[in-house]
Scaffold this active site. Structure first.
Site, PDB file in Angstrom:
ATOM      1  N   ARG A   1      64.313  23.216  47.888  1.00  0.00           N
ATOM      2  CA  ARG A   1      64.135  22.981  49.223  1.00  0.00           C
ATOM      3  C   ARG A   1      63.718  21.422  49.320  1.00  0.00           C
ATOM      4  NH1 ARG A   1      59.167  25.828  52.254  1.00  0.00           N
ATOM      5  NH2 ARG A   1      57.838  24.358  51.517  1.00  0.00           N
TER       6      ARG A   1
ATOM      7  N   THR B   1      63.442  17.870  54.922  1.00  0.00           N
ATOM      8  CA  THR B   1      64.070  18.767  56.064  1.00  0.00           C
ATOM      9  C   THR B   1      63.507  20.225  56.026  1.00  0.00           C
ATOM     10  OG1 THR B   1      65.970  19.321  54.610  1.00  0.00           O
ATOM     11  CG2 THR B   1      66.075  17.333  56.115  1.00  0.00           C
TER      12      THR B   1
ATOM     13  N   ASP C   1      52.532  25.673  45.236  1.00  0.00           N
ATOM     14  CA  ASP C   1      53.986  25.757  44.669  1.00  0.00           C
ATOM     15  C   ASP C   1      54.316  26.379  43.350  1.00  0.00           C
ATOM     16  OD1 ASP C   1      56.382  23.146  45.057  1.00  0.00           O
ATOM     17  OD2 ASP C   1      56.417  24.578  43.335  1.00  0.00           O
TER      18      ASP C   1
ATOM     19  N   ASP D   1      55.724  24.749  40.203  1.00  0.00           N
ATOM     20  CA  ASP D   1      55.174  23.702  39.654  1.00  0.00           C
ATOM     21  C   ASP D   1      54.041  24.644  38.805  1.00  0.00           C
ATOM     22  OD1 ASP D   1      56.470  21.294  40.542  1.00  0.00           O
ATOM     23  OD2 ASP D   1      55.060  21.134  42.113  1.00  0.00           O
TER      24      ASP D   1
HETATM   25  O1  PRP Z   1      61.589  30.042  52.116  1.00  0.00           O
HETATM   26  P1  PRP Z   1      61.870  28.630  51.405  1.00  0.00           P
HETATM   27  O2  PRP Z   1      61.151  27.717  52.700  1.00  0.00           O
HETATM   28  O3  PRP Z   1      63.130  28.119  51.132  1.00  0.00           O
HETATM   29  O4  PRP Z   1      60.774  28.060  50.494  1.00  0.00           O
HETATM   30  C1  PRP Z   1      60.976  29.034  49.133  1.00  0.00           C
HETATM   31  C2  PRP Z   1      61.426  28.185  48.251  1.00  0.00           C
HETATM   32  O5  PRP Z   1      60.810  27.194  47.549  1.00  0.00           O
HETATM   33  C3  PRP Z   1      60.294  26.995  46.325  1.00  0.00           C
HETATM   34  O6  PRP Z   1      61.321  26.564  45.505  1.00  0.00           O
HETATM   35  P2  PRP Z   1      61.332  24.896  45.447  1.00  0.00           P
HETATM   36  O7  PRP Z   1      62.144  24.189  46.235  1.00  0.00           O
HETATM   37  O8  PRP Z   1      60.008  24.456  45.187  1.00  0.00           O
HETATM   38  O9  PRP Z   1      62.087  24.842  43.842  1.00  0.00           O
HETATM   39  P3  PRP Z   1      61.587  25.004  42.516  1.00  0.00           P
HETATM   40  O10 PRP Z   1      61.522  26.715  42.388  1.00  0.00           O
HETATM   41  O11 PRP Z   1      62.469  24.468  41.613  1.00  0.00           O
HETATM   42  O12 PRP Z   1      60.212  24.505  42.377  1.00  0.00           O
HETATM   43  C4  PRP Z   1      60.319  28.529  46.091  1.00  0.00           C
HETATM   44  O13 PRP Z   1      60.410  28.912  44.661  1.00  0.00           O
HETATM   45  C5  PRP Z   1      61.431  29.021  46.790  1.00  0.00           C
HETATM   46  O14 PRP Z   1      62.609  29.000  46.124  1.00  0.00           O
HETATM   47  O1  URA Z   2      54.189  28.112  49.632  1.00  0.00           O
HETATM   48  C1  URA Z   2      55.189  27.924  49.138  1.00  0.00           C
HETATM   49  C2  URA Z   2      56.360  27.719  50.156  1.00  0.00           C
HETATM   50  C3  URA Z   2      57.496  27.117  49.505  1.00  0.00           C
HETATM   51  N1  URA Z   2      57.592  26.970  48.156  1.00  0.00           N
HETATM   52  C4  URA Z   2      56.466  27.203  47.144  1.00  0.00           C
HETATM   53  O2  URA Z   2      56.382  27.179  45.963  1.00  0.00           O
HETATM   54  N2  URA Z   2      55.207  27.789  47.954  1.00  0.00           N
HETATM   55 MG    MG Z   3      58.728  24.444  43.843  1.00  0.00          MG
END
Ligand code: PRP
Ligand code: URA
Ligand code: MG
Length: 209
Positions: free
Chosen positions: A104, A108, A200, A203
């Site tokens: 994400r 944006t 997150d 993370d």
């Molecule tokens: O519903 P949304 O607003 O799209 O957010 C949710 C997304 O954000 C996080 O991923 P992230 O972008 O942090 O990637 P990662 O899993 O690699 O940390 C999470 O694991 C989802 O995939």
């Molecule tokens: O709360 C949140 C939202 C998006 N992605 C995450 O990992 N946590």
């Molecule tokens: Mg993430």
């Protein structure tokens, strides 16, 4: 409209509370996510079709039930969805696993796709898209679209924690998709994080912050 199932079994609620706790470290976080995913899989697979087989017990012949060779595919959204895969595979070891890589954009909040690899027989499989977090819903909606564009027809979505905004987006873009959650939280904050949420997920699972 797809259904929203909140799987609030006491074991799931208890473990999710520890997952949310900021004091929970990476090792325990990973173990708990794995356990909750397994408990949720129990409920998500409730509608698997059964067929009858005849077996011999030590006492008599008997007609009993086994799962009727349903073709299932799990699709974790990278990275955080990976944390839920093994817990489900312990219960459904024959499922195939596809991957959709999305992150994400922090500015944006829109999803950026960087990887897709699915089982070759996409059209014949029922899929469960997996991600711990359904925040704006952009990532899950994009992953589901990616599957549909490649021929997938029957898709469920499985998340740990969702915000109402995410549910609304899935209902709008993919109204036939059933959503399975461990908890439906209150809202998103100004950075698009779920409140109270768990932070997150990627993370915390992989120790990258
Ligand atoms: O519903 P949304 O607003 O799209 O957010 C949710 C997304 O954000 C996080 O991923 P992230 O972008 O942090 O990637 P990662 O899993 O690699 O940390 C999470 O694991 C989802 O995939
Ligand atoms: O709360 C949140 C939202 C998006 N992605 C995450 O990992 N946590
Ligand atoms: Mg993430």
């Amino acid at each position: 409209m797809g259904n929203v199932f909140v799987l609030d079994h006491p074991l799931i609620q208890h473990k999710l509370t520890h997952i949310r706790d900021v004091e929970t470290g990476t090792k325990e976080f990973r173990e708990l996510v794995d356990e909750v995913a397994g408990l949720m899989a129990f409920e998500i697979t409730r509608d698997l079709p059964l067929e009858e087989v005849t077996i011999q017990t030590p006492v008599s012949e008997a007609t009993m039930k086994v799962i009727a060779g349903k073709k299932l595919g799990l699709v974790p959204i990278l990275r955080a969805g990976l944390g839920m895969v093994d817990g489900i595979l312990k219960l459904i070891p024959a499922a195939k696993v596809g991957h959709v890589g999305l992150y994400r954009d922090p500015e944006t909040l829109l999803p950026v796709e960087y990887y897709v690899k699915l089982p070759s027989d996409v059209e014949e499989r029922d899929f469960i898209v997996i991600d711990p977090m359904l925040a704006t819903g952009g990532s899950a909606a994009a992953a589901i679209m990616s599957l549909k564009n490649r021929g997938a027809k029957n898709i469920k979505l499985m998340c740990l924690v969702a915000a109402p905004e995410g549910i609304d987006l899935i209902h709008r873009d993919h109204p036939e998709v059933d959503i399975y959650l461990a908890a439906l939280d209150e809202k998103l904050n100004d950075h698009g994080y779920i409140v109270p949420g768990l932070g997150d997920a990627g993370d915390r699972l992989f120790g990258t912050k």
